[in-house]
Design a protein around this motif. Structure first.
Motif, short mmCIF file in Angstrom:
data_model
loop_
_atom_site.label_atom_id
_atom_site.label_comp_id
_atom_site.label_asym_id
_atom_site.label_seq_id
_atom_site.Cartn_x
_atom_site.Cartn_y
_atom_site.Cartn_z
N GLN A 75 0.83 -1.21 0.00
CA GLN A 75 0.00 0.00 0.00
C GLN A 75 0.87 1.27 0.00
O GLN A 75 0.62 2.20 -0.76
CB GLN A 75 -0.92 0.02 1.23
N THR A 76 1.87 1.30 0.86
CA THR A 76 2.69 2.51 0.96
C THR A 76 3.61 2.69 -0.25
O THR A 76 3.95 3.82 -0.58
CB THR A 76 3.52 2.54 2.26
N MET A 77 3.97 1.59 -0.92
CA MET A 77 4.73 1.73 -2.16
C MET A 77 3.89 2.45 -3.20
O MET A 77 4.40 3.30 -3.94
CB MET A 77 5.18 0.36 -2.68
N GLY A 78 2.61 2.15 -3.25
CA GLY A 78 1.71 2.85 -4.15
C GLY A 78 1.63 4.33 -3.82
O GLY A 78 1.69 5.18 -4.71
N ASP A 79 1.51 4.66 -2.54
CA ASP A 79 1.48 6.06 -2.11
C ASP A 79 2.75 6.79 -2.53
O ASP A 79 2.70 7.91 -3.05
CB ASP A 79 1.34 6.16 -0.58
N SER A 80 3.88 6.15 -2.30
CA SER A 80 5.17 6.76 -2.65
C SER A 80 5.29 6.99 -4.16
O SER A 80 5.77 8.04 -4.59
CB SER A 80 6.33 5.87 -2.19
N PHE A 81 4.84 6.01 -4.94
CA PHE A 81 4.94 6.16 -6.39
C PHE A 81 4.05 7.29 -6.88
O PHE A 81 4.45 8.06 -7.76
CB PHE A 81 4.58 4.84 -7.10
N LEU A 82 2.87 7.42 -6.31
CA LEU A 82 1.99 8.53 -6.70
C LEU A 82 2.63 9.88 -6.42
O LEU A 82 2.59 10.79 -7.25
CB LEU A 82 0.65 8.44 -5.98
N ARG A 83 3.23 10.02 -5.24
CA ARG A 83 3.91 11.28 -4.91
C ARG A 83 5.07 11.54 -5.87
O ARG A 83 5.29 12.66 -6.31
CB ARG A 83 4.43 11.26 -3.47
N ALA A 84 5.82 10.50 -6.21
CA ALA A 84 6.98 10.65 -7.09
C ALA A 84 6.58 10.95 -8.54
O ALA A 84 7.34 11.59 -9.26
CB ALA A 84 7.84 9.39 -7.05
N SER A 85 5.39 10.50 -8.94
CA SER A 85 4.99 10.65 -10.35
C SER A 85 4.54 12.06 -10.69
O SER A 85 4.41 12.40 -11.87
CB SER A 85 3.86 9.66 -10.67
N GLY A 86 4.27 12.88 -9.69
CA GLY A 86 3.86 14.26 -9.95
C GLY A 86 2.52 14.37 -10.65
O GLY A 86 2.30 15.30 -11.44
N GLY A 87 1.61 13.44 -10.40
CA GLY A 87 0.27 13.54 -10.98
C GLY A 87 0.13 12.93 -12.36
O GLY A 87 -0.85 13.21 -13.06
N ASP A 88 1.05 12.09 -12.79
CA ASP A 88 0.95 11.41 -14.08
C ASP A 88 -0.32 10.56 -14.12
O ASP A 88 -0.50 9.68 -13.28
CB ASP A 88 2.19 10.53 -14.28
N PRO A 89 -1.23 10.81 -15.07
CA PRO A 89 -2.49 10.05 -15.13
C PRO A 89 -2.28 8.54 -15.27
O PRO A 89 -3.04 7.76 -14.71
CB PRO A 89 -3.20 10.62 -16.36
N MET A 90 -1.26 8.12 -16.00
CA MET A 90 -1.00 6.69 -16.14
C MET A 90 -0.59 6.09 -14.80
O MET A 90 -1.01 4.99 -14.44
CB MET A 90 0.09 6.42 -17.19
N ALA A 91 0.21 6.83 -14.03
CA ALA A 91 0.61 6.35 -12.70
C ALA A 91 -0.62 6.18 -11.82
O ALA A 91 -0.73 5.18 -11.09
CB ALA A 91 1.61 7.30 -12.07
N GLU A 92 -1.55 7.11 -11.90
CA GLU A 92 -2.76 7.01 -11.08
C GLU A 92 -3.59 5.80 -11.46
O GLU A 92 -4.12 5.10 -10.59
CB GLU A 92 -3.58 8.29 -11.20
N LYS A 93 -3.65 5.47 -12.77
CA LYS A 93 -4.39 4.29 -13.20
C LYS A 93 -3.70 3.03 -12.70
O LYS A 93 -4.35 2.13 -12.16
CB LYS A 93 -4.51 4.24 -14.72
N VAL A 94 -2.40 2.96 -12.86
CA VAL A 94 -1.66 1.77 -12.44
C VAL A 94 -1.75 1.58 -10.93
O VAL A 94 -1.90 0.47 -10.43
CB VAL A 94 -0.19 1.85 -12.92
N ILE A 95 -1.69 2.68 -10.19
CA ILE A 95 -1.79 2.58 -8.73
C ILE A 95 -3.19 2.10 -8.35
O ILE A 95 -3.37 1.37 -7.37
CB ILE A 95 -1.42 3.90 -8.04
N GLY A 96 -4.19 2.48 -9.13
CA GLY A 96 -5.53 1.94 -8.90
C GLY A 96 -5.54 0.43 -9.04
O GLY A 96 -6.16 -0.29 -8.24
N ASP A 97 -4.82 -0.09 -10.05
CA ASP A 97 -4.69 -1.54 -10.22
C ASP A 97 -3.95 -2.16 -9.03
O ASP A 97 -4.31 -3.23 -8.56
CB ASP A 97 -3.94 -1.86 -11.51
N LEU A 98 -2.92 -1.47 -8.55
CA LEU A 98 -2.18 -1.97 -7.39
C LEU A 98 -3.09 -2.00 -6.16
O LEU A 98 -3.06 -2.95 -5.38
CB LEU A 98 -0.93 -1.11 -7.12
#
Length: 116
Positions: A75-98
C-alpha cells in the motif's frame, strides 16, 4: 545543507538469522534505538539501473504480522509512487490496479478482517 543519519543494528544468531533489529535516526523525535521485527530496505543503483534490497525479519516475527507487513508495504509503495509521479495520469491508473491487488491480497491473507 541539512543531514540526517539512519542507523540499523541487527543481532544475528549462530546461523546468521536475525534475532533483534534496532533502528534510530538523527532526524527523529528520539535518538534512542527503537526495536523492529522486520524491515525492507530498497536503494536505487543509478549506475547499474537496478534496485539493491535488504529484507530481514526476526525469528519471532509472527506470520500474521508478516502478512500485515507485506500488505502495508504494498500500500505505501503505491502512495510513494503517486507522490513521485507528480500527478501522471498513467501512474494514477496503475496505482488503482495496485490498490485492487492489495485488496485481493489483504482478503486472501485475511489481514483486512483485522481492520474492523
Amino acid at each position: 545543507m541539512k543531514k540526517a543519519e539512519i542507523k540499523l543494528n541487527v543481532e544475528l544468531d549462530e546461523n546468521n538469522v536475525p534475532e533483534v533489529i534496532h533502528w534510530s535516526s538523527t532526524d527523529g523525535e528520539t535518538s534512542d534505538a527503537l526495536p523492529a521485527k522486520a524491515m525492507f530496505l530498497a536503494l536505487w543503483d543509478a549506475q547499474y539501473k537496478n534496485s539493491l534490497r535488504i529484507d530481514l525479519w526476526t525469528k519471532d516475527m509472527p506470520y500474521d504480522e508478516m502478512k500485515r507487513f507485506f500488505y502495508e508495504t504494498l500500500q505505501t509503495m503505491g502512495d510513494s509512487f503517486l507522490r513521485a509521479s507528480g500527478g501522471d495520469p498513467m501512474a494514477e491508473k496503475v496505482i488503482g490496479d495496485l490498490r485492487d491487488y492489495c485488496a485481493h491480497f489483504g482478503d486472501k491473507m485475511e489481514v483486512l478482517e483485522e481492520e474492523g
